[in-house]
Design a protein around this motif. Structure first.
Motif, mmCIF file in Angstrom:
data_model
loop_
_atom_site.group_PDB
_atom_site.id
_atom_site.type_symbol
_atom_site.label_atom_id
_atom_site.label_comp_id
_atom_site.label_asym_id
_atom_site.label_seq_id
_atom_site.Cartn_x
_atom_site.Cartn_y
_atom_site.Cartn_z
ATOM 1 N N ASP A 118 81.922 58.260 33.350
ATOM 2 C CA ASP A 118 80.890 58.290 32.316
ATOM 3 C C ASP A 118 81.583 58.497 30.976
ATOM 4 O O ASP A 118 81.585 59.570 30.388
ATOM 5 C CB ASP A 118 79.905 59.431 32.615
ATOM 6 C CG ASP A 118 78.722 59.432 31.647
ATOM 7 O OD1 ASP A 118 78.545 58.437 30.913
ATOM 8 O OD2 ASP A 118 77.987 60.439 31.631
ATOM 9 N N ALA A 119 82.236 57.426 30.519
ATOM 10 C CA ALA A 119 83.067 57.475 29.313
ATOM 11 C C ALA A 119 83.174 56.056 28.771
ATOM 12 O O ALA A 119 82.661 55.107 29.371
ATOM 13 C CB ALA A 119 84.442 58.044 29.641
ATOM 14 N N THR A 120 83.853 55.914 27.659
ATOM 15 C CA THR A 120 83.987 54.578 27.074
ATOM 16 C C THR A 120 84.817 53.668 27.981
ATOM 17 O O THR A 120 85.566 54.124 28.854
ATOM 18 C CB THR A 120 84.664 54.633 25.696
ATOM 19 O OG1 THR A 120 86.026 55.066 25.862
ATOM 20 C CG2 THR A 120 83.912 55.554 24.743
ATOM 21 N N GLU A 160 82.054 51.017 24.060
ATOM 22 C CA GLU A 160 80.787 51.264 24.749
ATOM 23 C C GLU A 160 81.011 52.156 25.972
ATOM 24 O O GLU A 160 82.104 52.192 26.547
ATOM 25 C CB GLU A 160 80.160 49.948 25.204
ATOM 26 C CG GLU A 160 79.809 48.993 24.077
ATOM 27 C CD GLU A 160 78.639 49.481 23.249
ATOM 28 O OE1 GLU A 160 77.749 50.152 23.805
ATOM 29 O OE2 GLU A 160 78.631 49.211 22.032
ATOM 30 N N ASN A 161 79.960 52.876 26.381
ATOM 31 C CA ASN A 161 80.025 53.619 27.635
ATOM 32 C C ASN A 161 80.084 52.623 28.791
ATOM 33 O O ASN A 161 79.245 51.723 28.888
ATOM 34 C CB ASN A 161 78.821 54.542 27.784
ATOM 35 C CG ASN A 161 78.944 55.456 28.993
ATOM 36 O OD1 ASN A 161 78.990 55.012 30.139
ATOM 37 N ND2 ASN A 161 78.975 56.755 28.750
ATOM 38 N N THR A 164 77.025 51.665 30.886
ATOM 39 C CA THR A 164 75.904 50.928 30.295
ATOM 40 C C THR A 164 76.091 49.418 30.421
ATOM 41 O O THR A 164 75.176 48.659 30.104
ATOM 42 C CB THR A 164 75.739 51.292 28.804
ATOM 43 O OG1 THR A 164 76.881 50.834 28.067
ATOM 44 C CG2 THR A 164 75.568 52.792 28.633
#
Length: 252
Positions: A118-120, A160-161, A164
């Motif tokens: 859960d990160a870029t 972006e994450n 997503t």
């Protein structure tokens, strides 16, 4: 090396058992001998013998539930084998100085369901170089950008994450992360299952190029016979079987 010719294609249709000699030859990179999986007394995969040569791509096909994913997970050491050997350059990570983390750095599994932090996007790519098995290698943003371009991903995604992105974009991101590590062998589970035709073509082109110029090998689990024929040098077909697995093919 760059410009190396790929060997002529052949086809091996069977139950996952290689027709070659029981002893790997000098060109063998990854070797399976008598690889067997069982759970709660039920055999999930009968003994598999398979040699993967440097620069060779092998497709494993068959219906859902026949054991394609089980085979890849067992090679990667994520499912315990009850018998048999897995060796890379002649070394079995269960019984040699080659430990499993180092083995998994050279034999990289890319699962069908993307596994991302859960990160870029960039942080997910950089994380692969944070472990001791990286042995001093570092993340190259230029290399990542080139792979983004070749796989039809926008540069804007780096910030972006990762979670997503669409499933198809996440699949390509996981493949790019694996390629940046510089593996000897990729284990690919339905690598284009969530992609449109153009994106799937782009992924296949990258894999062919990597096999051709730096000798990348791969075992590709796919339900798509046409893809197996386009992409791979050999095809092994697994059959679904009964609970007792009497047919000789993986049962799950």
């Amino acid at each position: 090396m760059r410009g190396a010719m790929r060997r002529p294609r052949d086809r091996t249709w069977g139950f996952g058992v290689d027709s070659r000699s029981t002893q790997p030859d000098a060109d063998t990179l990854l070797s399976l001998r008598g690889l067997t999986v069982a759970r709660n007394g039920r055999v999930l995969m009968q003994p598999v013998d398979l040699d993967v040569q440097r620069g060779e791509m092998i497709a494993v096909t068959g219906p859902s539930g026949c054991g394609k994913s089980t085979l890849l997970l067992t090679i990667a050491g994520l499912i315990d084998r009850v018998d048999g050997l897995v060796s890379l350059d002649g070394e079995d990570p269960s019984d040699s100085e080659l430990d499993w983390p180092t083995f998994r750095r050279r034999v990289v599994l890319v699962q069908q369901t993307p596994a991302l932090l859960d990160a870029t996007v960039r942080a997910n790519l950089e994380r692969a170089f944070a472990y001791r098995t990286a042995n001093g290698s570092t993340y190259s943003h230029d290399d990542a950008q080139r792979l983004f371009d070749r796989m039809r991903l926008a540069s804007a995604y780096f910030s972006e994450n990762a979670r997503t992105l669409s499933v198809g974009e996440q699949q390509r991101l996981c493949l790019i992360r694996a390629l940046l590590v510089g593996p000897a062998v990729l284990l690919l589970d339905e690598p284009t299952s969530a992609l449109d035709a153009e994106s799937a073509d782009a992924v296949e082109a990258v894999l062919k190029e990597e096999a051709g110029w730096r000798g990348l090998s791969a075992i590709v689990a796919t339900h798509d016979r046409a893809q197996a024929d386009r992409l791979c040098d050999r095809v092994i077909e697994l059959e679904a079987s009964s609970a007792g697995n009497a047919s000789g093919g993986p049962g799950a």
